[in-house]
Scaffold this active site. Structure first.
Site, PDB file in Angstrom:
ATOM      1  N   PRO A  93     -30.597  48.523  24.609  1.00  0.00           N
ATOM      2  CA  PRO A  93     -31.697  48.136  25.486  1.00  0.00           C
ATOM      3  C   PRO A  93     -31.491  48.504  26.951  1.00  0.00           C
ATOM      4  O   PRO A  93     -30.380  48.388  27.478  1.00  0.00           O
ATOM      5  CB  PRO A  93     -31.776  46.617  25.325  1.00  0.00           C
ATOM      6  CG  PRO A  93     -30.455  46.215  24.773  1.00  0.00           C
ATOM      7  CD  PRO A  93     -29.991  47.368  23.935  1.00  0.00           C
ATOM      8  N   ASN A  94     -32.568  48.936  27.545  1.00  0.00           N
ATOM      9  CA  ASN A  94     -32.658  49.258  28.977  1.00  0.00           C
ATOM     10  C   ASN A  94     -31.957  50.556  29.378  1.00  0.00           C
ATOM     11  O   ASN A  94     -32.056  50.977  30.532  1.00  0.00           O
ATOM     12  CB  ASN A  94     -32.141  48.084  29.845  1.00  0.00           C
ATOM     13  CG  ASN A  94     -32.946  46.829  29.619  1.00  0.00           C
ATOM     14  OD1 ASN A  94     -34.181  46.874  29.690  1.00  0.00           O
ATOM     15  ND2 ASN A  94     -32.302  45.729  29.312  1.00  0.00           N
TER      16      ASN A  94
ATOM     17  N   ARG B 231     -32.559  52.500  37.098  1.00  0.00           N
ATOM     18  CA  ARG B 231     -32.059  51.137  36.892  1.00  0.00           C
ATOM     19  C   ARG B 231     -30.773  50.911  37.681  1.00  0.00           C
ATOM     20  O   ARG B 231     -29.764  51.560  37.412  1.00  0.00           O
ATOM     21  CB  ARG B 231     -31.782  50.958  35.394  1.00  0.00           C
ATOM     22  CG  ARG B 231     -31.112  49.670  35.042  1.00  0.00           C
ATOM     23  CD  ARG B 231     -30.567  49.705  33.622  1.00  0.00           C
ATOM     24  NE  ARG B 231     -30.040  48.405  33.279  1.00  0.00           N
ATOM     25  CZ  ARG B 231     -29.266  48.170  32.230  1.00  0.00           C
ATOM     26  NH1 ARG B 231     -28.958  49.153  31.417  1.00  0.00           N
ATOM     27  NH2 ARG B 231     -28.825  46.968  31.997  1.00  0.00           N
TER      28      ARG B 231
ATOM     29  N   TYR C  44     -25.185  51.991  37.751  1.00  0.00           N
ATOM     30  CA  TYR C  44     -25.242  52.949  36.635  1.00  0.00           C
ATOM     31  C   TYR C  44     -25.402  54.403  37.077  1.00  0.00           C
ATOM     32  O   TYR C  44     -25.393  55.291  36.220  1.00  0.00           O
ATOM     33  CB  TYR C  44     -26.395  52.561  35.690  1.00  0.00           C
ATOM     34  CG  TYR C  44     -26.219  51.196  35.077  1.00  0.00           C
ATOM     35  CD1 TYR C  44     -25.196  50.959  34.157  1.00  0.00           C
ATOM     36  CD2 TYR C  44     -27.054  50.132  35.424  1.00  0.00           C
ATOM     37  CE1 TYR C  44     -25.009  49.703  33.602  1.00  0.00           C
ATOM     38  CE2 TYR C  44     -26.882  48.867  34.870  1.00  0.00           C
ATOM     39  CZ  TYR C  44     -25.863  48.659  33.962  1.00  0.00           C
ATOM     40  OH  TYR C  44     -25.673  47.417  33.404  1.00  0.00           O
TER      41      TYR C  44
ATOM     42  N   ASN D 194     -23.202  52.521  23.050  1.00  0.00           N
ATOM     43  CA  ASN D 194     -23.417  51.686  24.230  1.00  0.00           C
ATOM     44  C   ASN D 194     -24.535  50.724  23.856  1.00  0.00           C
ATOM     45  O   ASN D 194     -25.715  51.076  23.910  1.00  0.00           O
ATOM     46  CB  ASN D 194     -23.799  52.522  25.453  1.00  0.00           C
ATOM     47  CG  ASN D 194     -23.920  51.636  26.697  1.00  0.00           C
ATOM     48  OD1 ASN D 194     -23.910  50.400  26.604  1.00  0.00           O
ATOM     49  ND2 ASN D 194     -24.029  52.269  27.859  1.00  0.00           N
TER      50      ASN D 194
ATOM     51  N   GLU E  82     -16.806  51.728  21.406  1.00  0.00           N
ATOM     52  CA  GLU E  82     -17.696  50.907  22.230  1.00  0.00           C
ATOM     53  C   GLU E  82     -17.616  51.438  23.651  1.00  0.00           C
ATOM     54  O   GLU E  82     -16.520  51.544  24.199  1.00  0.00           O
ATOM     55  CB  GLU E  82     -17.233  49.447  22.186  1.00  0.00           C
ATOM     56  CG  GLU E  82     -17.993  48.561  23.169  1.00  0.00           C
ATOM     57  CD  GLU E  82     -17.428  47.144  23.247  1.00  0.00           C
ATOM     58  OE1 GLU E  82     -16.662  46.735  22.345  1.00  0.00           O
ATOM     59  OE2 GLU E  82     -17.750  46.456  24.231  1.00  0.00           O
TER      60      GLU E  82
ATOM     61  N   HIS F  10     -19.205  51.550  27.721  1.00  0.00           N
ATOM     62  CA  HIS F  10     -20.051  51.016  28.795  1.00  0.00           C
ATOM     63  C   HIS F  10     -19.904  51.914  30.017  1.00  0.00           C
ATOM     64  O   HIS F  10     -18.781  52.320  30.355  1.00  0.00           O
ATOM     65  CB  HIS F  10     -19.664  49.585  29.160  1.00  0.00           C
ATOM     66  CG  HIS F  10     -19.711  48.678  27.979  1.00  0.00           C
ATOM     67  ND1 HIS F  10     -20.896  48.219  27.463  1.00  0.00           N
ATOM     68  CD2 HIS F  10     -18.725  48.200  27.183  1.00  0.00           C
ATOM     69  CE1 HIS F  10     -20.638  47.478  26.405  1.00  0.00           C
ATOM     70  NE2 HIS F  10     -19.331  47.458  26.197  1.00  0.00           N
TER      71      HIS F  10
ATOM     72  N   ARG G  32     -17.535  42.662  36.421  1.00  0.00           N
ATOM     73  CA  ARG G  32     -18.887  42.134  36.670  1.00  0.00           C
ATOM     74  C   ARG G  32     -18.970  40.652  36.254  1.00  0.00           C
ATOM     75  O   ARG G  32     -17.965  39.993  36.143  1.00  0.00           O
ATOM     76  CB  ARG G  32     -19.906  43.023  35.937  1.00  0.00           C
ATOM     77  CG  ARG G  32     -19.857  44.483  36.427  1.00  0.00           C
ATOM     78  CD  ARG G  32     -20.867  45.354  35.709  1.00  0.00           C
ATOM     79  NE  ARG G  32     -22.232  44.937  36.016  1.00  0.00           N
ATOM     80  CZ  ARG G  32     -23.300  45.362  35.327  1.00  0.00           C
ATOM     81  NH1 ARG G  32     -23.145  46.208  34.315  1.00  0.00           N
ATOM     82  NH2 ARG G  32     -24.496  44.945  35.661  1.00  0.00           N
TER      83      ARG G  32
HETATM   84  C1  DQA Z   1     -23.697  48.330  29.912  1.00  0.00           C
HETATM   85  C2  DQA Z   1     -23.106  47.005  30.384  1.00  0.00           C
HETATM   86  C3  DQA Z   1     -23.865  45.833  29.802  1.00  0.00           C
HETATM   87  O1  DQA Z   1     -23.307  44.597  30.247  1.00  0.00           O
HETATM   88  C4  DQA Z   1     -25.321  45.882  30.239  1.00  0.00           C
HETATM   89  O2  DQA Z   1     -26.055  44.819  29.657  1.00  0.00           O
HETATM   90  C5  DQA Z   1     -25.959  47.201  29.968  1.00  0.00           C
HETATM   91  C6  DQA Z   1     -25.182  48.418  30.191  1.00  0.00           C
HETATM   92  C7  DQA Z   1     -23.018  49.543  30.589  1.00  0.00           C
HETATM   93  O3  DQA Z   1     -23.248  50.656  30.117  1.00  0.00           O
HETATM   94  O4  DQA Z   1     -22.309  49.385  31.593  1.00  0.00           O
HETATM   95  O5  DQA Z   1     -27.123  47.270  29.617  1.00  0.00           O
HETATM   96  O6  DQA Z   1     -23.471  48.450  28.513  1.00  0.00           O
END
Ligand code: DQA
Length: 147
Positions: free
Chosen positions: A10-11, A18, A23, A79, A103, A105, A112
């Protein structure tokens, strides 16, 4: 030729606009191009997806599982965005399929908010990467290519 799945939750479709301080400025299309180049370097085929829906991510993990069973999967880079911190269903899918998975990120989640420090996915992941920014996707594919 084996396949790498790069799955985004998501997102992540909002990359580029964003929270750029967290990011960066690169878009999801830029990430896909980076992944395609990394796969081409290693002679791997790429399946790249993003969804804001947990069920879609589960379906792609199951599909990766079928490829894994057929000996056609190189690995999965996931991710899962915020689902990382909430989804028992993703954990169960990774365990249930037995897929080798990184996994990933973009940000360093450990630097964070505390709610980002726990991941349901880490327990089933072969490796965990965070904080390398968008270039981390290419690093993850470089690692998968060595499995
Ligand atoms: C993320 C880190 C997550 O905590 C966050 O909710 C994201 C992006 C990252 O790529 O740093 O949506 O996975």
């Amino acid at each position: 030729m084996k396949t790498v799945f790069v799955l985004n939750g998501p997102n992540l479709n909002l990359l580029g606009t964003r929270e750029p301080a967290v990011y960066g400025h690169q878009t999801l299309a830029d990430v896909e191009q980076l992944c395609a180049q990394a796969c081409a370097r290693h002679g791997l085929s790429l399946r790249f997806h993003q969804s804001n829906h947990e069920g879609a991510l589960l379906d792609w993990i199951h599909e990766a599982g079928r490829l894994h069973a057929a000996g056609e999967l190189a690995g999965v880079v996931l991710n899962a965005g915020a689902y990382t911190h909430t989804s028992v269903a993703l954990l169960d899918a990774i365990k249930g399929t037995g897929i080798p998975l990184i996994e990933l990120h973009i940000s360093n989640v450990h630097a964070r908010e505390s709610f980002r420090h726990h991941s349901y996915i880490s327990a089933a992941a072969k490796a965990v990467m965070c904080g390398f920014g968008v270039p981390g996707y290419a690093l993850a594919i470089d690692a998968v290519a060595q499995w």
